[in-house]
Design an enzyme around this catalytic site. Structure first.
Site: not given
Ligand code: GBH
Length: 450
Positions: A71, A115, A161, A287, A289, A358
């Site tokens: 990606r 991005h 995002e 994504n 985290y 992600e």
């Protein structure tokens, strides 16, 4: 797990460098990095990992890693230096070579159109994401990319995002364009959603085949207590986070709790816009985290503001369990939060395939030895991919791929080069690529899953 995509992810401004080569125009990040006090150590992406020149080396490393997907993002100002007008042949040529090399090596390109590197001119002369005209600009840029690469690229992501661009760029102001407002995040977000919908329509009309989606970020929110108030707070928090940019592309409108709480600061979609948005994704990107607790009233120990500055609209308080391990960001390491979030997504958006676009871990790496022995990242990857596997096997969540952020240490936005997430160390002296322990750990994870 035959057709599962195991990959790594990067973004143009974080790795390419070559910012003045091949006719590339400036992006908002090139300018932001030059404003004192914005980026740690006044770092910038001028060199990055020099992937503009060293992409063949990157592909060689990916081959060694054993991934079957990559990606990466296309730099809009490489394709259209001012964000408008004719395509720049040198920009197209760069991605042509990268894509061809990936395919020759059996690696599926998974391409992000945006991005965060908005052409500077669109910001300075046209107000960027606050101007409705950008919907047309983005669609034209997207069409250039579909026409140029669509014969070989079959997986597309419009936005990475949008939450960060809206909240951090227009709410707290810590990202470009550095604006601080309690209403602009909602208009910037509105225009990104419309830009996504128009681009997706053009993509489907082009009928070159393939799938298109969006990569939305979401940290998990676990209710602090079992009380109905805390459960509602956690739910609200996820709707303001993932729901803000996913409900519209699935259902055609914002979550009801956002409409109720944000009121007239949240723009309305017309009926035809709703129709265009609804179903405009073939898959959902995630994504992910970290995890925090959410509560309706302030907890004893409140933690960092994970809401990008504006908590007032949601009335959610966030906190962490002091027992949770943290990484160097510092973000909490909570694998079960990942499993729960995948379940939340599957329940709210039934029938959608999910790609984890992600997931990764920031480790403290004071020197080369510490970097190459990144034991915490190895554990993180094993535990998070295991949580995902449980969500797939036991809970039946339709996850189709996983992209580790990130292939190699790179420009980590406002943190400069100090925060590292790479599977590969990039030597600050000569940009040499050296695999870390996590590179081999991830290779094992991939091997064992096949
Ligand atoms: C991603 O964004 C970006 O897409 C990527 O370019 C970047 O390199 C990567 O992350 C690593 O930073 O402080 O506990 O409340 C990450 C989005 C949103 C994730 C805010 C963490 C706050 C956690 N981030 N969130 S907390």
């Amino acid at each position: 797990m035959k057709h599962f995509l195991w990959g790594t992810a990067t973004a143009a401004y974080q790795i390419e460098g070559g910012v003045s080569e091949g006719g590339r125009g400036w992006s908002v990040w090139d300018a932001f990095c030059r404003i004192p006090g914005r980026v740690k150590g006044m770092a910038d992406g001028d060199v990055g990992c020099d992937s503009f020149h060293r992409f063949a080396e990157d592909v060689k490393m990916m081959k060694l890693l054993g991934v079957n997907a990559y990606r990466f993002s296309i730099s809009w100002p490489r394709i259209q230096p001012t964000g408008r007008g004719e395509a720049n042949p040198a920009g197209i040529a760069y991605y042509d070579r990268l894509i061809d090399l990936l395919l020759e090596n059996g690696i599926t390109p998974f391409v992000t159109l945006y991005h965060w590197d908005l052409p500077l001119d669109l910001q300075m002369a046209h107000d960027g994401w606050l101007n409705p005209e950008i919907v047309r600009d983005f669609s034209r840029y997207a069409k250039i990319c579909f026409d140029a690469f669509g014969d070989r690229v079959k997986h597309w992501i419009t936005f990475n995002e949008p939450w960060c661009v809206a909240r951090l760029g227009h709410g707290s102001g810590c990202f470009p364009p550095g604006r601080v407002s309690d209403s602009e995040p909602y208009s910037a977000g509105h225009h990104m959603l419309l830009a996504h919908a128009h681009a997706a329509r053009l993509f489907r009309e082009g009928s070159g085949g393939g799938v298109i989606g969006i990569a939305n970020n979401c940290d998990f929110r676990e209710p602090l207590t079992d009380s109905p108030e805390d459960r509602e707070a956690a739910q609200r928090s996820l709707e303001f986070f993932y729901g803000w940019f996913t409900d519209p592309v699935v259902f055609g409108d914002y979550p009801r709790c956002m409409r109720e709480r944000v009121g007239s600061r949240l723009p309305e979609f017309t009926t035809s816009e709703q129709a265009l948005l609804k179903g405009s994704c073939d898959f959902l990107g995630l994504n992910h985290y970290t995890t925090l607790y959410a509560s309706a009233t302030p907890p004893a120990e409140q933690s960092a503001d994970g809401n990008g500055g504006m908590n007032a609209d949601q009335e959610v308080y966030l906190s962490a369990d002091p027992a949770w391990e943290q990484n160097d960001m510092p973000w909490n390491i909570v694998p079960w939060g990942f499993r729960k979030l995948l379940n939340w997504i599957a329940a709210r958006y039934p029938g959608y395939a999910v790609y984890v676009t992600e997931n990764g871990c920031t480790c403290a790496e004071p020197d080369a030895a510490a970097a190459l022995n990144d034991e915490q990242r190895c554990r993180f990857l094993r535990d998070y991919t295991a949580a995902m596997q449980t969500a797939i096997d036991e809970d039946g969540v339709d996850v189709r791929g996983y992209f580790c952020w990130t292939l190699m240490d790179n420009f980590e936005w406002v943190h400069g080069y100090g925060k590292r997430l790479g599977l590969i160390r990039v030597s600050p002296d000569n940009l040499e690529r050296v695999p870390k322990a996590s590179f081999y750990a991830y290779r094992e994870i991939i091997r064992n899953s096949r």
